[in-house]
Design an enzyme around this catalytic site. Structure first.
Site, PDB file in Angstrom:
ATOM      1  N   ASP A 203      13.864 -47.944  -4.343  1.00 14.44           N
ATOM      2  CA  ASP A 203      13.437 -49.337  -4.218  1.00 14.44           C
ATOM      3  C   ASP A 203      11.908 -49.426  -4.115  1.00 14.44           C
ATOM      4  O   ASP A 203      11.285 -48.612  -3.433  1.00 14.44           O
ATOM      5  CB  ASP A 203      14.084 -49.878  -2.931  1.00 14.44           C
ATOM      6  CG  ASP A 203      13.911 -51.358  -2.770  1.00 14.44           C
ATOM      7  OD1 ASP A 203      14.485 -52.088  -3.582  1.00 14.44           O
ATOM      8  OD2 ASP A 203      13.216 -51.776  -1.831  1.00 14.44           O
ATOM      9  N   GLU A 259      16.323 -29.393  -5.153  1.00 16.61           N
ATOM     10  CA  GLU A 259      16.972 -28.397  -4.282  1.00 16.61           C
ATOM     11  C   GLU A 259      18.481 -28.423  -4.516  1.00 16.61           C
ATOM     12  O   GLU A 259      19.187 -27.489  -4.204  1.00 16.61           O
ATOM     13  CB  GLU A 259      16.724 -28.730  -2.793  1.00 16.61           C
ATOM     14  CG  GLU A 259      15.309 -28.481  -2.327  1.00 16.61           C
ATOM     15  CD  GLU A 259      15.052 -29.119  -0.949  1.00 16.61           C
ATOM     16  OE1 GLU A 259      16.016 -29.503  -0.255  1.00 16.61           O
ATOM     17  OE2 GLU A 259      13.870 -29.228  -0.594  1.00 16.61           O
TER      18      GLU A 259
HETATM   19  C1  GLC Z   1      13.497 -54.468  -4.567  1.00 15.66           C
HETATM   20  C2  GLC Z   1      14.945 -54.868  -4.559  1.00 15.66           C
HETATM   21  C3  GLC Z   1      15.055 -56.244  -4.002  1.00 15.66           C
HETATM   22  C4  GLC Z   1      14.555 -56.229  -2.586  1.00 15.66           C
HETATM   23  C5  GLC Z   1      13.129 -55.682  -2.511  1.00 15.66           C
HETATM   24  C6  GLC Z   1      12.740 -55.319  -1.108  1.00 15.66           C
HETATM   25  O1  GLC Z   1      12.746 -55.186  -5.467  1.00 15.66           O
HETATM   26  O2  GLC Z   1      15.478 -54.742  -5.841  1.00 15.66           O
HETATM   27  O3  GLC Z   1      16.353 -56.758  -4.064  1.00 15.66           O
HETATM   28  O4  GLC Z   1      14.576 -57.516  -2.054  1.00 15.66           O
HETATM   29  O5  GLC Z   1      12.974 -54.516  -3.280  1.00 15.66           O
HETATM   30  O6  GLC Z   1      13.443 -54.195  -0.659  1.00 15.66           O
END
Ligand code: GLC
Length: 558
Positions: A203, A259
């Protein structure tokens, strides 16, 4: 000949667990619900499933705000359900990708709770705390803006300091310059790989490191960021995104992932920037992130010239050992059908393109039935925390933002998966699903399309099977076929593999077009519109929005 690693040959299907299938009638999708639908996914023919986060979380950003990385949010199930899910996926010969939110935690995470107890907390340095430019909360430490536009600094009166959050205020960023933080988060990564995750989706990976100088970001004229340029809100994101230390960290993370060898694992990064920068995340020799999302595909018009240009750019930027990705929707973006005018014919050809081109296809749940964007979600009642922040935006602006791929109410792309024409589209037997089902669900649902060979679902299934069984489509090099009689309407490319060659012709128009195979005959021709293959010689008409794949072998080379 050496086969590419499995993660280059796979197809990925994103499940947003909250919206997929509710097994206990509380209106919220859950892990047992996903398990119940695995046979469907196997029938569909996708090979890998990516699940958005289901870890313990206050759910203020529906799981992208984690308060315990090692536990499961009760509305989704428990650890036993999670292990069963991993086992059941593997038992079906499929792979599973988990979401890793490395950049930030929830404010409810015990680390942050401890960190905010005061300046001398042993965990103070787990997050980014700074003095303001003036005491008393009058001026934040610098001009840095969050990814959503406002200042990313949040004042904490008891300690008279500010903490930094790249996204929403309840998602404080971790401080990766503290070795203990990095170690702790790499332990989270190892934990889930040990639990059996075959891959991890990272993310907002581009935000991990912030510049240690905390210098002001320079001014920029750009009002809004885009997929290929994170500058926006009138500043460059120089010190807040795509920091060289983040790119170095991609390599470090890769060594951790490597790993695990049986099977090999992979990471795919959510990063934003122009293609050359995205390539840096992967490293010139492929020693960084295995894959990055290339969001440019989300906004490319469905025309032969635009798709040809996209393919050429991705091929140029991601030559072997690098590998592109093709994405047409996710849980943050307008649903692809919106751009396609809700036309099933266009949905079918987009699928054919995505599943024949060189790159890992990422499908978002519902795309396989042509599920539309849910325009009827009332902004005022939105569950998405972003919507509340943009409540002030005039309504007339929303469609133009949507056209740019920006959603200020992400509920619109998260409506429950329509399984059948029954109550709540078969998503839940409870009283009220957490979001309303799409109004078209009585017609656009899995049950209605399963037995119909002309449906969007059947077309996806057909193309997924073709790709899965074809070494050329899943693992071949790509060469654009030129010249063509009608390059403005037809996109054609070959997929070249030592064991077979596949030639793909996509008619991106609503006209019938001639396809002359007399000079370049093949053995078998598969169409995205019907099942049995045909002989690939002579002349044939390409139906409007039809895709055909021509093989030079009688059977799939195995
Ligand atoms: C990313 C995710 C989104 C989330 C953001 C914060 O863009 O896809 O859904 O709100 O990160 O974690």
């Amino acid at each position: 000949m050496i086969e590419s690693p499995w993660w280059k040959r796979t197809t990925v299907y994103q499940v947003y667990p909250r919206s997929f299938s509710d097994s206990n009638a509380d209106g919220i999708g859950d892990l047992p619900g996903v398990i119940e639908r695995l046979d469907y996914l196997r029938w569909l023919g996708v090979e890998t499933i990516w699940l958005s986060p289901f870890y313990r979380s206050p759910q203020t950003d529906f799981g992208y705000d984690i308060s315990d990385h090692f536990d499961i949010a009760p509305e989704y199930g428990n650890l036993a359900d999670c292990r069963r899910l991993i086992d059941e996926v593997h038992a079906r010969g499929m792979k599973i990708v988990l979401d890793m939110v490395l950049n930030h935690t929830s404010i409810e995470h015990p680390w942050f709770q401890e960190s905010r107890t005061g300046r001398s907390s042993p965990r103070r340095d787990f997050y980014l705390w700074r003095d303001g430019r003036r005491p008393g909360g009058a001026a934040p430490p610098n001009n840095w803006r969050s990814m959503l536009g406002a200042s990313g600094w949040h004042y904490d009166p008891p300690s008279d300091q500010w903490y930094w959050a790249s996204f929403l205020p309840f998602q404080p960023d971790l401080n990766y310059r503290n070795p203990a933080v990095k170690q702790a988060m790499l332990d989270v990564v190892r934990h889930w790989l040990r639990e059996g995750a075959d891959g991890l989706r990272l993310d907002i990976f581009n935000a991990i490191y912030k510049d240690a100088s905390f210098a002001n970001n320079p001014f920029s004229l750009r009002p809004l960021p885009s997929e290929h340029n994170p500058d926006g809100f009138f500043q460059q994101a120089r010190y807040t995104q795509n920091h060289p230390d983040t790119i170095a960290f991609a390599r470090e993370l890769r060594t951790v992932v490597d790993e695990f060898t049986d099977p090999p694992r992979f990471v795919v990064g959510e990063v934003f920037g122009h293609s050359d920068l995205l390539r840096e995340y992967c490293g010139a020799e492929g020693q960084g992130l295995n894959l990055v999302f290339l969001f440019k595909s989300l906004r490319t018009p469905l025309t032969a010239p635009a798709l040809r240009e996209l393919v050429q750019e991705f091929e140029r930027t991601f030559p072997e050992p690098l590998f592109p990705t093709y994405v047409f929707g996710n849980h943050d973006r307008p649903r692809g059908m919106d751009r396609l005018g809700n036309d099933p014919a266009r949905a079918r050809i987009l699928a054919a393109f995505q599943l024949t081109v060189r790159g890992v296809p990422f499908l978002y749940y519902g795309e396989e039935i042509g599920l539309g964007h849910h325009h009827g979600m009332p902004h005022e009642l939105a569950r998405d925390p972003i919507a509340a922040r943009y409540r002030f935006l005039p309504r007339w602006l929303l469609p133009s933002l949507r056209r740019r791929g920006i959603l200020v109410n992400r509920d619109e792309c998260r409506s429950p998966m329509p399984w059948d024409s029954g109550t709540h589209a078969g998503f839940s037997t409870g009283e009220t699903p957490w979001l309303p089902v799409h109004p078209d669900s009585p017609l656009i649902n899995v049950a209605a399309q399963r037995e119909d060979p002309g449906s969007v679902l059947s077309s996806y299934r057909r193309m997924l099977a073709l790709r899965r069984h074809s070494p050329a489509l899943s693992d071949g090099a790509l060469a654009i076929i030129e010249p063509l009689a009608d390059p403005r309407r037809v996109l054609a490319f070959a997929r070249l593999h030592p064991r077979e060659t596949a030639r793909v012709y996509l008619n991106l128009s609503d006209r019938e077009l001639p396809l002359d195979l007399r000079d370049a005959p093949g053995i078998r021709l598969h169409s995205n519109l019907h099942d049995p293959p045909e002989p690939a010689t002579g002349r044939r008409l390409l139906a409007p929005w039809e895709a055909v794949v021509i093989f030079d072998t009688a059977e799939f080379a195995s």
